[in-house]
Design a protein around this motif. Structure first.
Motif, PDB file in Angstrom:
ATOM      1  N   UNK A  59      61.975   6.769 -19.957  1.00  7.81           N
ATOM      2  CA  UNK A  59      62.479   7.621 -18.886  1.00  7.81           C
ATOM      3  C   UNK A  59      62.053   7.078 -17.530  1.00  7.81           C
ATOM      4  N   UNK A  60      63.013   7.060 -16.589  1.00 12.43           N
ATOM      5  CA  UNK A  60      62.723   6.529 -15.257  1.00 12.43           C
ATOM      6  C   UNK A  60      63.332   7.371 -14.138  1.00 12.43           C
ATOM      7  N   UNK A  61      64.262   8.298 -14.449  1.00 10.78           N
ATOM      8  CA  UNK A  61      64.816   9.142 -13.398  1.00 10.78           C
ATOM      9  C   UNK A  61      63.719  10.040 -12.820  1.00 10.78           C
ATOM     10  N   UNK A  62      63.751  10.325 -11.507  1.00 13.18           N
ATOM     11  CA  UNK A  62      62.700  11.150 -10.900  1.00 13.18           C
ATOM     12  C   UNK A  62      62.526  12.511 -11.571  1.00 13.18           C
ATOM     13  N   UNK A  63      63.638  13.142 -11.977  1.00 12.80           N
ATOM     14  CA  UNK A  63      63.492  14.464 -12.596  1.00 12.80           C
ATOM     15  C   UNK A  63      62.786  14.370 -13.943  1.00 12.80           C
ATOM     16  N   UNK A  64      63.024  13.278 -14.668  1.00 12.08           N
ATOM     17  CA  UNK A  64      62.366  13.145 -15.963  1.00 12.08           C
ATOM     18  C   UNK A  64      60.939  12.629 -15.818  1.00 12.08           C
ATOM     19  N   UNK A  65      60.647  11.947 -14.730  1.00  9.95           N
ATOM     20  CA  UNK A  65      59.253  11.599 -14.435  1.00  9.95           C
ATOM     21  C   UNK A  65      58.453  12.876 -14.206  1.00  9.95           C
ATOM     22  N   UNK A  66      59.046  13.820 -13.430  1.00  5.51           N
ATOM     23  CA  UNK A  66      58.387  15.110 -13.218  1.00  5.51           C
ATOM     24  C   UNK A  66      58.206  15.850 -14.546  1.00  5.51           C
ATOM     25  N   UNK A  67      59.205  15.768 -15.430  1.00  8.82           N
ATOM     26  CA  UNK A  67      59.095  16.414 -16.732  1.00  8.82           C
ATOM     27  C   UNK A  67      57.950  15.820 -17.538  1.00  8.82           C
ATOM     28  N   UNK A  68      57.814  14.498 -17.518  1.00  8.31           N
ATOM     29  CA  UNK A  68      56.743  13.849 -18.281  1.00  8.31           C
ATOM     30  C   UNK A  68      55.373  14.233 -17.743  1.00  8.31           C
ATOM     31  N   UNK A  69      55.250  14.329 -16.433  1.00  2.63           N
ATOM     32  CA  UNK A  69      53.962  14.724 -15.863  1.00  2.63           C
ATOM     33  C   UNK A  69      53.573  16.124 -16.313  1.00  2.63           C
ATOM     34  N   UNK A  70      54.539  17.018 -16.436  1.00  2.00           N
ATOM     35  CA  UNK A  70      54.235  18.374 -16.892  1.00  2.00           C
ATOM     36  C   UNK A  70      53.956  18.425 -18.386  1.00  2.00           C
ATOM     37  N   UNK A  71      54.537  17.474 -19.133  1.00  2.00           N
ATOM     38  CA  UNK A  71      54.329  17.486 -20.575  1.00  2.00           C
ATOM     39  C   UNK A  71      52.921  17.038 -20.960  1.00  2.00           C
ATOM     40  N   UNK A  72      52.130  16.585 -20.004  1.00  2.05           N
ATOM     41  CA  UNK A  72      50.719  16.328 -20.289  1.00  2.05           C
ATOM     42  C   UNK A  72      50.016  17.626 -20.681  1.00  2.05           C
ATOM     43  N   UNK A  73      50.488  18.751 -20.141  1.00  4.22           N
ATOM     44  CA  UNK A  73      49.865  20.040 -20.412  1.00  4.22           C
ATOM     45  C   UNK A  73      50.613  20.834 -21.477  1.00  4.22           C
TER      46      UNK A  73
END
Length: 429
Positions: A59-73
């Motif tokens: 994943x490289x789109x900005x919206x999916x980068x934000x999703x990945x950062x939240x999926x840490x929690x």
């Protein structure tokens, strides 16, 4: 000859942190995770089509980068097949993916993830969170992956046979296809169709059914329509409802609630009866709406069934393009300023919607009016109790049970502890 193209620049949408700050009214609030709400990943292919299947993505789109950062929690997301516009609608079907590996690459500019499908679900309500580059969220219903699906050709014949028996399409731009029978009224059975897969169609109906009266008529009509549409199908008509219809909260009693406009009118009427004009205006400013609407909970947004248990509601003075950012089908991109509704739980729910598209649950609307009535009458209740404690005049002769009845007649104390609007001194028992 020269060709000119016009570029229209609109102001940027309100950042999500600004929305959450406005929702908090300047006071910190503890985040609360809304159950059955996850970010959505779209793809125009069936990378996975069964429970237990594995999925690997870069994943490289900005919206999916934000999703990945939240999926840490919270390591889960929705995989949603979409072959048209990368916007899901109520009734679209996908999978809850449990992330088993999350690897940051190139300094956080890309993520490599792997996951497993752990549940098949249908979208109940969906929105775009502001300032995330288009990251969609969805409230979902879990489906039974063991039920049969309908082939696209069968679904077209099935819809024709339902129409011949009086079923009509519900005007709802938030769903691809929803039907009801006009003879059975608003409490009747609804059918919702999921058309976002290329090779199969999902049929959904009400979760509970009384099994008599209008419901029996509708169920018989559905079975007859299926028998006429697919006479050679191995799925027999008498077993169609049990074997192919997913049960979700689609009944009229689930969708019914109070329009937020109605609740606001009731609040203003209560304030008009109880408050002086000057104090009434101070209570109705934007910060007070956050306090007044604290018990209110969202039931529907537009034609979608939300039932958000943790998200609070308030009124915001923001440009209407904030609505267009969150619900592209609900508003135009006008830059005019208007009062809109902000909904947030400071974690996985944050959006703006139009006032006329907002419905709250009946129970929470009544709780809102009850809480406001108690806060407005706190001083009157305090006078009654103080007179009873001192034993002065006729109030001193009131027995405890009679005093409680008088106080409850004036205003019933809510279950939570709320300060009165007119003062910081609450009336205690």
């Amino acid at each position: 000859k020269f060709a000119f193209s016009a570029i229209i620049f609109l102001p940027p949408p309100p950042p999500c942190w600004q929305l959450r700050a406005a929702m908090a009214g300047g006071a910190p609030a503890a985040p609360a995770l809304e159950p059955d709400v996850l970010p959505v990943f779209y793809y125009n292919d069936l990378l996975i089509d069964r429970l237990g299947g594995s999925l690997a993505l870069n994943l490289f789109e900005p919206r999916y980068i934000a999703m990945c950062e939240r999926m840490r929690h919270h390591p889960r997301f929705l995989f949603m097949p979409n072959y048209t516009d990368y916007h899901c609608l109520m009734g679209d079907v996908g999978f809850v993916i449990r992330v088993t590996r999350l690897s940051e690459q190139r300094g956080g500019r890309t993520y490599s993830i792997s996951g497993v499908a752990e549940a098949m679900v249908a979208v109940a309500c969906t929105w775009v969170e502001p300032n995330t580059g288009g990251l969609h969220y969805a409230k979902y219903w879990e489906l039974d992956a063991g039920l049969a699906c309908v082939e696209p050709g069968e679904s077209r014949a099935f819809l024709m046979q339902l129409g011949a028996r009086g079923w009509q399409k519900v005007p709802n731009h938030d769903a691809r296809c929803m039907l009801n029978h006009p003879d059975c009224g608003s409490e009747g059975m609804r059918l919702l169709f999921g058309f976002n897969w290329p090779d199969r169609v999902f049929v959904m109906g009400p979760r509970t059914s009384p099994g008599g009266g209008d419901s029996a008529f509708e169920e018989r009509s559905v079975r007859e329509a299926w028998a006429a549409a697919s006479p050679r199908s191995p799925l027999r008509a008498e077993a169609f409802l049990a074997a192919a219809v997913h049960r979700v909260p689609l009944g009229g009693g689930v969708i019914d609630g109070w329009r937020l406009e109605r609740l606001m009118g009731e609040v203003e009427g209560l304030l008009k009866r109880e408050c002086a004009p000057g104090h009434r205006q101070s209570v109705l400013d934007s910060t007070r709406w956050w306090d007044i609407l604290a018990p209110a909970r969202i039931a529907c947004v537009g034609g979608m069934i939300a039932h958000l248990q943790t998200a609070r509601v308030t009124l915001l003075d923001l440009p209407s393009y904030a609505i267009f950012e969150c619900f592209p089908r609900h508003a135009n991109a006008s830059a005019a300023t208007q009062t809109i509704v902000g909904v947030s739980n400071h974690w996985n729910v944050a959006f703006c919607c139009a006032l006329q598209d907002t419905t709250v649950t009946s129970a929470s609307a009544e709780a809102t009016l009850n809480a406001l009535g108690w806060r407005l009458n706190a001083h009157r209740l305090a006078v009654l109790r103080q007179g009873r404690r001192r034993g002065d005049g006729p109030l001193g002769k009131l027995e405890e049970d009679l005093l409680q009845q008088v106080c409850d007649f004036i205003a019933v104390r809510p279950s939570g502890s709320l300060p009165p609007l007119a003062s910081r001194h609450a009336c205690s028992k």
